[in-house]
Motif scaffolding. Structure first.
Motif, PDB file in Angstrom:
ATOM      1  N   ALA A  17      40.563 -38.283  10.680  1.00 61.95           N
ATOM      2  CA  ALA A  17      39.687 -38.312  10.158  1.00 61.95           C
ATOM      3  C   ALA A  17      38.664 -36.757  10.483  1.00 61.95           C
ATOM      4  N   LEU A  18      39.304 -36.762  12.248  1.00 59.88           N
ATOM      5  CA  LEU A  18      38.195 -35.573  13.187  1.00 59.88           C
ATOM      6  C   LEU A  18      39.001 -34.393  12.964  1.00 59.88           C
ATOM      7  N   GLY A  68      34.976 -33.540  10.276  1.00 59.04           N
ATOM      8  CA  GLY A  68      34.836 -35.322  10.332  1.00 59.04           C
ATOM      9  C   GLY A  68      33.685 -34.852   8.574  1.00 59.04           C
ATOM     10  N   SER A  88      34.047 -40.892   9.606  1.00 58.21           N
ATOM     11  CA  SER A  88      33.830 -39.404  10.584  1.00 58.21           C
ATOM     12  C   SER A  88      32.754 -40.164  11.899  1.00 58.21           C
TER      13      SER A  88
END
Length: 164
Positions: A59-60, A78, A93
């Motif tokens: 996600a990041l 994100g 995120s």
């Protein structure tokens, strides 16, 4: 705001910001492109060091981007891409960075359409005010980006002056 460097004090960054106003456009573009090229690996490294779970990685870290203008370096994470499930990264995120209250129940719909409640469990980290990945990484990376920007600008200005 994650972190920033004040240009109100007398510093090389302040001098550079004033000097950039007088620099030709092609040199400014060169400085921005060189800074971007060297800043992205730094940003990815800082994020990778802090991502503890696969969820945070996807996600990041995988969505990390760096933007550079004549006056700023923008650190993004994100906001672009999708997870393997097809879920847009921007939807998850916030939870990946800030966590989720461990005891809170969420409504989930199964494949047959039945809605029920479940707790998040260990799927996401617990809430943390300062963030888990992006904000700590940005606080450590900002001085490195400032140094990189100064070095890149000095080198580019010297090269432009030698050509002239």
């Amino acid at each position: 705001m994650v972190g920033s460097i004040s240009l109100l004090v007398d510093s090389p960054l302040r001098d550079l910001a004033f000097a950039m106003r007088e620099v030709p456009a092609d040199v400014r573009k060169h400085i921005a492109s060189e800074t971007r090229k060297h800043a992205l690996p730094i940003w990815n490294q800082e994020l990778r060091e802090r991502a503890a779970t696969r969820f945070q990685q996807r996600a990041l870290v995988s969505s990390a981007r760096v933007g550079v203008t004549a006056r700023n370096v923008f650190l993004r994470s994100g906001s672009v891409g999708k997870l393997s499930s097809g879920t847009p990264v921007v939807w998850v995120s916030t939870v990946a960075e800030w966590g989720f209250p461990q005891g809170k129940k969420v409504d989930v719909t199964n494949r047959k359409g039945k809605t029920f409640q479940r707790s998040m469990g260990a799927a996401v980290p617990a809430r943390r005010r300062g963030g888990w990945v992006v904000h700590p990484a940005a606080q450590d990376a900002i001085p490195r980006f400032a140094s990189l920007w100064i070095q890149t600008a000095r080198r580019s200005l010297h090269e432009a002056e030698e050509k002239a």
